[in-house]
Design an enzyme around this catalytic site. Structure first.
Site, short mmCIF file in Angstrom:
data_model
loop_
_atom_site.label_atom_id
_atom_site.label_comp_id
_atom_site.label_asym_id
_atom_site.label_seq_id
_atom_site.Cartn_x
_atom_site.Cartn_y
_atom_site.Cartn_z
N LYS A 87 -3.83 8.66 0.03
CA LYS A 87 -3.69 10.20 0.14
C LYS A 87 -4.02 10.97 -0.78
O LYS A 87 -4.45 11.63 -0.76
CB LYS A 87 -2.59 9.87 1.78
N ARG A 144 5.38 13.38 9.15
CA ARG A 144 4.97 11.12 9.39
C ARG A 144 6.00 11.42 10.48
O ARG A 144 5.75 9.21 10.92
CB ARG A 144 5.55 11.14 8.20
N ARG A 155 -0.66 -0.21 -8.14
CA ARG A 155 -0.71 1.27 -8.64
C ARG A 155 -0.28 1.15 -10.33
O ARG A 155 0.82 1.60 -10.49
CB ARG A 155 -0.22 2.01 -7.02
N ARG A 195 5.87 2.95 -9.17
CA ARG A 195 6.87 3.13 -8.34
C ARG A 195 7.90 2.15 -7.89
O ARG A 195 7.59 0.82 -8.21
CB ARG A 195 6.11 3.77 -7.72
N ARG A 229 7.48 -0.10 4.81
CA ARG A 229 7.02 1.40 5.08
C ARG A 229 6.48 1.89 5.37
O ARG A 229 6.03 2.00 5.67
CB ARG A 229 6.71 1.85 3.00
P1 AP5 Z 1 -2.49 6.71 -3.65
O1 AP5 Z 1 -3.79 7.68 -3.54
O2 AP5 Z 1 -1.04 6.56 -4.36
O3 AP5 Z 1 -1.56 6.42 -1.50
P2 AP5 Z 1 -0.91 7.15 -0.97
O4 AP5 Z 1 -1.87 6.56 0.43
O5 AP5 Z 1 -1.13 8.22 -1.39
O6 AP5 Z 1 0.55 6.45 -1.32
P3 AP5 Z 1 1.84 6.32 -1.49
O7 AP5 Z 1 2.38 4.96 -1.38
O8 AP5 Z 1 1.69 7.90 -1.87
O9 AP5 Z 1 1.61 6.98 0.40
P4 AP5 Z 1 3.41 6.93 1.07
O10 AP5 Z 1 2.86 8.29 1.80
O11 AP5 Z 1 4.20 6.01 0.96
O12 AP5 Z 1 4.71 7.58 -0.21
P5 AP5 Z 1 4.61 8.73 -0.60
O13 AP5 Z 1 4.97 9.00 -1.89
O14 AP5 Z 1 4.40 10.15 0.42
O15 AP5 Z 1 -3.18 5.10 -3.56
C1 AP5 Z 1 -2.25 3.66 -3.69
C2 AP5 Z 1 -3.76 2.91 -5.32
O16 AP5 Z 1 -4.33 2.59 -4.41
C3 AP5 Z 1 -3.03 3.93 -6.29
O17 AP5 Z 1 -3.71 2.76 -6.80
C4 AP5 Z 1 -4.77 4.04 -5.45
O18 AP5 Z 1 -5.52 4.01 -7.29
C5 AP5 Z 1 -5.21 3.48 -4.38
N1 AP5 Z 1 -6.45 3.79 -4.20
C6 AP5 Z 1 -6.67 4.59 -4.18
N2 AP5 Z 1 -7.90 4.77 -2.98
C7 AP5 Z 1 -8.64 3.51 -3.85
C8 AP5 Z 1 -9.91 2.96 -2.88
N3 AP5 Z 1 -10.79 4.52 -2.00
N4 AP5 Z 1 -10.09 1.97 -2.85
C9 AP5 Z 1 -9.35 1.18 -4.25
N5 AP5 Z 1 -7.66 1.46 -4.65
C10 AP5 Z 1 -7.93 3.05 -4.65
O19 AP5 Z 1 6.68 9.08 -0.33
C11 AP5 Z 1 7.17 8.10 -0.79
C12 AP5 Z 1 8.20 7.94 -0.25
O20 AP5 Z 1 9.24 9.73 0.11
C13 AP5 Z 1 7.82 7.83 1.56
O21 AP5 Z 1 7.89 6.65 1.83
C14 AP5 Z 1 9.89 8.49 2.66
O22 AP5 Z 1 11.12 7.51 2.22
C15 AP5 Z 1 9.81 9.34 1.33
N6 AP5 Z 1 8.66 10.62 2.32
C16 AP5 Z 1 7.76 11.01 1.78
N7 AP5 Z 1 7.32 12.54 2.76
C17 AP5 Z 1 8.10 12.04 3.94
C18 AP5 Z 1 8.77 12.57 4.98
N8 AP5 Z 1 6.80 13.61 5.09
N9 AP5 Z 1 9.23 12.58 5.81
C19 AP5 Z 1 10.03 11.70 5.65
N10 AP5 Z 1 10.43 10.84 4.65
C20 AP5 Z 1 9.09 11.24 3.79
#
Ligand code: AP5
Length: 216
Positions: free
Chosen positions: A13, A88, A127, A160, A171
């Site tokens: 994402k 979410r 990552r 991270r 997660r």
């Molecule tokens: P990346 O692009 O970083 O993936 P992502 O989907 O953004 O992953 P996140 O881990 O950031 O998502 P998340 O939703 O768990 O975490 P968030 O920070 O939002 O890609 C991942 C890896 O794959 C990278 O190394 C990239 O280079 C690689 N990659 C990408 N595309 C690729 C491809 N096509 N092929 C191969 N490799 C690829 O949230 C973190 C925490 O915050 C949550 O767990 C929660 O506790 C809290 N939080 C955040 N938002 C909320 C909310 N709205 N409500 C409640 N809690 C929340």
């Protein structure tokens, strides 16, 4: 125009949101990034959020909803925005619908990046992130030009804390229980667009642009 990126943790994402943000010149709003900034700055919100994030749980809706509402009210969102990691839960989805209505914004599409659970673990453990500008890399699939250094701002990359295998498993479980139902919610509104997130990041971007009818 405004977009939501949906998908499992690690589905890509953030990677796609940054690409679209550059392409359309609209802000990328990641609730994960905002919460991590609060943790870094040791705010009260950051301290509360850290308790949940470290366990792989979602931060309570009321904390996140207010954050997003404040961010959407900023002037730079008037030309559009990309929400990454929000909503979410169904509570967040309904709160967002209300906020968008109040602000007079229209969602153009909800982009669901589809990646099977088996692939997610490999992605998360490989990552690397830039703690300065937020750019994301993967040691095999998307390495930086110079080992361990951000292409964009030359800061040393880091891992991270919530990318450890046990936390990733939690997660994913939380995603299936609380976030996956949003796919049906937005499909029912005819604004859902699902892309195969197992393709290369560049191909995924091209497929999103094609589906949106825009030039990549
Ligand atoms: P990346 O692009 O970083 O993936 P992502 O989907 O953004 O992953 P996140 O881990 O950031 O998502 P998340 O939703 O768990 O975490 P968030 O920070 O939002 O890609 C991942 C890896 O794959 C990278 O190394 C990239 O280079 C690689 N990659 C990408 N595309 C690729 C491809 N096509 N092929 C191969 N490799 C690829 O949230 C973190 C925490 O915050 C949550 O767990 C929660 O506790 C809290 N939080 C955040 N938002 C909320 C909310 N709205 N409500 C409640 N809690 C929340």
């Amino acid at each position: 125009m405004s977009y939501i990126m949906l998908g499992a943790p690690g589905a890509g994402k953030g990677t796609q949101a940054i690409a679209l943000s550059n392409q359309f010149q609209i802000p990328h709003i990641s609730t994960g990034d905002i919460l991590r900034t609060h943790i870094q700055q040791q705010t009260n919100l950051g301290a509360k959020a850290k308790e949940y994030i470290d366990q792989g749980l979602l931060v309570p809706d009321e904390l996140v909803v207010d954050l997003v509402k404040d961010r959407l009210a900023q002037p730079d969102c008037k030309k559009g925005f990309i929400l990454d990691g929000f909503p979410r839960t169904m509570v967040q989805a309904h709160a967002l619908a209300e906020a968008l209505k109040d602000l007079g914004y229209v969602l153009r599409a909800v982009i669901n990046v589809d990646v099977p659970d088996e692939d997610i673990m490999i992605r998360m453990t490989g990552r690397r992130i830039c703690p300065n500008c937020g750019n994301t890399y993967h040691i095999q699939h998307h390495p930086p030009l110079e080992d361990g250094v951000c292409d964009r701002c030359k800061t040393a990359l880091s891992i991270r804390e919530d990318d450890q295998a046990e936390t990733v498993a939690k997660r994913l479980q939380v995603y299936h229980q609380q976030t996956r139902p949003l796919i049906q919610f937005y499909n029912d509104q005819h604004i859902l667009l699902t892309v195969d997130g197992t393709e290369s990041a560049t191909t995924v971007t091209q497929n999103i642009m094609k589906a949106l009818g825009a030039n990549a």
